[in-house]
Motif scaffolding. Sequence first.
Motif, PDB file in Angstrom:
ATOM      1  N   ASP A 160       0.690  -1.209   0.106  1.00 52.41           N
ATOM      2  CA  ASP A 160       0.004   0.039   0.085  1.00 52.41           C
ATOM      3  C   ASP A 160       0.959   1.164   0.015  1.00 52.41           C
ATOM      4  O   ASP A 160       2.049   1.361   0.720  1.00 52.41           O
ATOM      5  CB  ASP A 160      -1.069   0.088   1.416  1.00 52.41           C
ATOM      6  CG  ASP A 160      -1.813   1.389   1.212  1.00 52.41           C
ATOM      7  OD1 ASP A 160      -2.650   1.213   0.313  1.00 52.41           O
ATOM      8  OD2 ASP A 160      -1.516   2.135   2.197  1.00 52.41           O
ATOM      9  N   LEU A 205       0.202   4.306   1.230  1.00 49.43           N
ATOM     10  CA  LEU A 205       0.361   5.137   2.622  1.00 49.43           C
ATOM     11  C   LEU A 205       1.490   4.171   3.548  1.00 49.43           C
ATOM     12  O   LEU A 205       1.992   4.561   4.261  1.00 49.43           O
ATOM     13  CB  LEU A 205      -0.849   5.431   3.073  1.00 49.43           C
ATOM     14  CG  LEU A 205      -1.743   6.317   2.167  1.00 49.43           C
ATOM     15  CD1 LEU A 205      -3.139   6.649   2.770  1.00 49.43           C
ATOM     16  CD2 LEU A 205      -0.938   7.662   1.950  1.00 49.43           C
ATOM     17  N   ASP A 206       1.272   2.871   3.444  1.00 52.31           N
ATOM     18  CA  ASP A 206       1.929   2.113   4.225  1.00 52.31           C
ATOM     19  C   ASP A 206       3.655   2.300   3.847  1.00 52.31           C
ATOM     20  O   ASP A 206       4.505   2.276   4.829  1.00 52.31           O
ATOM     21  CB  ASP A 206       1.672   0.586   4.079  1.00 52.31           C
ATOM     22  CG  ASP A 206       0.253   0.246   4.801  1.00 52.31           C
ATOM     23  OD1 ASP A 206      -0.293   0.883   5.733  1.00 52.31           O
ATOM     24  OD2 ASP A 206      -0.316  -1.022   4.533  1.00 52.31           O
ATOM     25  N   LYS A 215       5.413   5.005   5.605  1.00 55.08           N
ATOM     26  CA  LYS A 215       5.645   5.252   7.053  1.00 55.08           C
ATOM     27  C   LYS A 215       7.202   5.036   7.312  1.00 55.08           C
ATOM     28  O   LYS A 215       7.887   4.169   6.748  1.00 55.08           O
ATOM     29  CB  LYS A 215       4.724   3.978   7.791  1.00 55.08           C
ATOM     30  CG  LYS A 215       3.226   4.279   7.709  1.00 55.08           C
ATOM     31  CD  LYS A 215       2.329   3.088   8.629  1.00 55.08           C
ATOM     32  CE  LYS A 215       0.937   3.430   8.314  1.00 55.08           C
ATOM     33  NZ  LYS A 215       0.094   1.994   8.501  1.00 55.08           N
ATOM     34  N   ASN A 236     -11.379  12.658   1.151  1.00 57.14           N
ATOM     35  CA  ASN A 236     -10.332  11.594   0.791  1.00 57.14           C
ATOM     36  C   ASN A 236     -10.642  10.668  -0.521  1.00 57.14           C
ATOM     37  O   ASN A 236     -11.589  10.044  -0.164  1.00 57.14           O
ATOM     38  CB  ASN A 236      -9.575  11.013   2.194  1.00 57.14           C
ATOM     39  CG  ASN A 236      -9.015  11.854   3.170  1.00 57.14           C
ATOM     40  OD1 ASN A 236      -8.488  12.805   2.582  1.00 57.14           O
ATOM     41  ND2 ASN A 236      -9.459  11.961   4.364  1.00 57.14           N
ATOM     42  N   THR A 292      -9.572   7.025  -2.995  1.00 58.15           N
ATOM     43  CA  THR A 292      -8.608   6.081  -3.611  1.00 58.15           C
ATOM     44  C   THR A 292      -8.843   5.873  -4.650  1.00 58.15           C
ATOM     45  O   THR A 292     -10.051   5.350  -4.942  1.00 58.15           O
ATOM     46  CB  THR A 292      -8.563   5.034  -2.301  1.00 58.15           C
ATOM     47  OG1 THR A 292      -9.596   4.377  -2.260  1.00 58.15           O
ATOM     48  CG2 THR A 292      -7.880   5.359  -0.889  1.00 58.15           C
ATOM     49  N   ALA A 328      -3.888   7.560  -3.237  1.00 57.03           N
ATOM     50  CA  ALA A 328      -4.839   8.003  -2.232  1.00 57.03           C
ATOM     51  C   ALA A 328      -4.369   9.627  -2.576  1.00 57.03           C
ATOM     52  O   ALA A 328      -3.194   9.894  -2.657  1.00 57.03           O
ATOM     53  CB  ALA A 328      -4.080   7.599  -0.784  1.00 57.03           C
ATOM     54  N   TYR A 351      -0.980  11.086  -3.148  1.00 58.81           N
ATOM     55  CA  TYR A 351       0.245   9.911  -3.058  1.00 58.81           C
ATOM     56  C   TYR A 351      -0.063   8.867  -3.990  1.00 58.81           C
ATOM     57  O   TYR A 351      -1.100   8.281  -4.054  1.00 58.81           O
ATOM     58  CB  TYR A 351       0.032   9.373  -1.951  1.00 58.81           C
ATOM     59  CG  TYR A 351       0.005  10.641  -0.604  1.00 58.81           C
ATOM     60  CD1 TYR A 351       1.076  10.983  -0.114  1.00 58.81           C
ATOM     61  CD2 TYR A 351      -1.311  10.892  -0.209  1.00 58.81           C
ATOM     62  CE1 TYR A 351       1.106  11.756   0.933  1.00 58.81           C
ATOM     63  CE2 TYR A 351      -1.295  11.867   0.735  1.00 58.81           C
ATOM     64  CZ  TYR A 351      -0.203  12.312   1.234  1.00 58.81           C
ATOM     65  OH  TYR A 351      -0.288  13.280   2.363  1.00 58.81           O
TER      66      TYR A 351
END
Lengths: 82, 158, 755
Positions: free
Chosen positions: C144, C146-147, C150, C200, C202, C307, C328
């Motif tokens: 993912d 967004l993951d 991190k 938001n 996706t 995203a 993103y």
Amino acid sequence: MIKVALTSGTASQYTDGKTEVNVEAKNVRQMVAALERDFPGLGTEIQQSMSVAIDGVILPDPYLEAVDEDSEIFILPKIGGG
Amino acid sequence: MAKQHITTTINGEETEYLCEPQETLLDVLRDQVGLTGTKEGCSSGDCGACSVMLDGRLVCSCLVLGVEAEGKTVETIEGMADGDELHPLQQKFLEEAALQCGFCTPGVLIAAKALLDINNDPTETEVRYWLAGNLCRCTGYDKIIRAVMDTAADMRGA
Amino acid sequence: MNEQPKQFKWVGTRTIRPDGVDKVTGRAMYGADLTLPGMLEGKVVRSPHAHARIISIDTSKAEALKGVKAVVTAADMPEAESKLVAAGEAMINFRDLAENVIARQKVLYAGHTVAAVAATTNDIAERAAALIKVEYEVLPHVIDVLDAMKDDAPVLHDHIFTGGVKPKPEKASNVANRVEFALGDVDAGFAQADIVIERNFTTEPVHQGYIEPHAVVADMGQDGKVDVWCSSQGHFMVRSFCAGLLKIEMSKIKVTAAEIGGGFGGKTTVYLEPLAIMLSHKAGRPVRMVMSREEVFRASGPTSGAAMTIKIGATKDGRITAGDATLYFQAGAFPGSPVGPAAMTAFAPYDLENVRVVGFDVVSNRQKVVAYRAPGAPISEYGVESVVDELAEKLGIDPIEFRAKNGAREGTKAAYGVTFGTIGMQETLEAAKATEHYKIPLGPNQGRGVATGFWFNIGGESCAGIRINEDGTVSLTEGSPDIGGSRASMAIMAAEVLGIDVTKVKPSVVDTDAIGYHFVTGGSRVTFATGMAVVDAAKAAVDELRARAAKIWGVDVDGVVWEDGHAKPASTNVGDFEPMSLAALAAVANKTGGPISGHADINAKGAGPGFGTHICDVEVDPETGFVTVLRYTAVQDVGRAIHPGYVEGQLQGGAAQGIGWALNEAYMYDKDGKLENAGFLDYRVPVASDLPMIDAILVEIPNPTHPFGVRGVGEVPIIPPLAAVNNAVAAATGVRFTALPLSPPAILAGMSAKD
């Protein structure tokens, strides 16, 4: 002097955030050289991965195009397409 | 395993070939017989690019074994025109720009002809469901559906 | 449908495409259709892991198998240097390209190539591939976007430090790049707004889904000369990439463009071609490689999933005061998502004073994305157009009127910094509003959605040659692989300039030895740029024809004009000469100076920006959440339609792909990072029974820089459908969905949350 507009992203990296800079140049080749001199790295970045739009026309490989103080010059990322 | 000797009729012509037992009719047509008009898009029966007629039945040639064609008749896109005379579907597809890249076109034409052979006045819905097994990624199907229906209308009028 | 402009004989007519009969009879040769004497079949060994270090590769058992003629691993390939090259949508690093073709130290996605083998039959090649033993050290993976951003995410590349930020980060990360575009003052803009909406969104990665899998035949001789035959959007790109990756001089590589069974951007890079050349080099025989459909899904394409946060403010009277977007984008295993163009196009349909778009290019353990029709734009414009629609609804303004009020027109400074010249944004809105479709009453559970789209379109390098044959026919050569009927457009433009019957012009897409460099068939550039080269070449041929007539008549060339396919005296002062036809001049060419031809080698500039407006009607089944598309209309400013049939086809096909993106299509991964739906059964592209007829309405605002007014056409139509469908579903259900695809379970969940 010609006015060169940059994206805010490019500006934050090379021109201390100034999105419009002035250089002395009669064509794009001179403009790129002048930008490299005044803002080290910017000219190289333009040559490698940016397009130049002059008066609304996006040029992916600009070099000899004439520019003057009335030109609308904008530096933007290269665009391709599918 | 030894290759099998197969005798079949392809586009009206008696044809013999040797094939491995596990070889598909699609591979045989393309690699042994040299009829590359039948296309491979998925090899799982999902795209219809390899559509051929086997004993008058519309099949995905990727789901049929080469040995299964023994004693049967196979019709491919190469046999659709009559000499230098295009089939009305072929002609209509050209006139109405019903193809773009052309890769799905042989399978679509074979399938469309199979429909018109049994139903000379299909509704739009019937054409759409009949061709639902033939994927086209270029045209959005609009011109294909129209070309099939217009051909049917012409053939009824003729 | 447009009125046919009277001044043209061929432009705007629906001629039969020159390659048509080949394509309806099975004669046309695509990538996998070529067989050469002694040809071997090649297969690829792919990683089963999403992220792993390669400890060792043992090819000995495969090499020992009878019938195996060559095995290739990264050790056989030259080390590539870090260098940026243009590849379809974006700049990519040559070292990344090399590592995507074949993994060196690490595999970065399930499906990543680790070895290739060539054998006398497909069956042996497959068995040999299975005998190649690769030992892996499996590493933690991340899928993912967004993951992947991190702090504790597994880092794919230890040499990636986020670009576009200052100071340069000290720690390597998966965020390859940050881009930012800003105009005016967004905070001040939002302060002026009476209403601000922030959402938001996706989207999932979607594959181009061309029906023809990647295919190549490569033949390298012992003298180092290479012949390549392949399905590609750019055989010059294939030559240049293979030359660079394999360190072979360009003049030694000849690439012939096979007929191409779809590309949509997905065939603007190389996968199999360098491997096939290396296998052929090792084996000393020609090698054919064809991807399976599963390989196409696992190892080629797709475009990014994303995203994003979109925030737009407007006044009560419907004027947008500010737009702000953060995007993103998944790049896949190597940097280079289309987040740049996505950021530039996000707000481009509108005349805004205050805009800010920030975008992030993020790597993760997925296949490297590649261009897909207007790369990036469908994603960002989906978010923006969904919020624009919601604003119009909340303000009680018709969605087309709201867009017209804020829409770009000539002289508008686009949000990406460039002032628009002649554009047709407003005209597409007017045409959409005037359709019967827009007035049809809707029933229960039905909804209507509208959305616009913008794409730049590009020019670039193209060449053309016009040869006047002895019998007055014309051979036209160019080098843009014909993906959707472009030969027809080229023949039409040449016939128009030469003043001869279009059937007298035979266009051919020739190999890399036979003509100058062409940029890929992409960016909606072919009819514009290659068309411009064709027009220039035809004009050069006309000048030569005039010169020959002048010689024959003993007059100055300025005294000869070219009209309707004939050389004529410019005026009675020149003399009284019978007009000479092109065929008559061709018949005596040998006596007047030799063969007659015209050539052009150009880098086309001034591609006209493209705008489209789509209207979509849906019905949502309240029991199942299933969406049926009832009606669809695609309106677009196409500049000028050279062949209206194939232009309409672009609009219809793009709309269908966009509808698939909105409703059905998505890459789905299991917990190990392996793609779960690598086939057409589970990755469901729209089939004929999923769609209604798609009305294509061509608006023609000619592009002033093209001799016939052509604008790029092919990419704009995939942009509006995502939001048009989303807005229609919102109208039908009363729920504003913010995630694609709009699958029945997602819709049911959204509807029950509302109740």
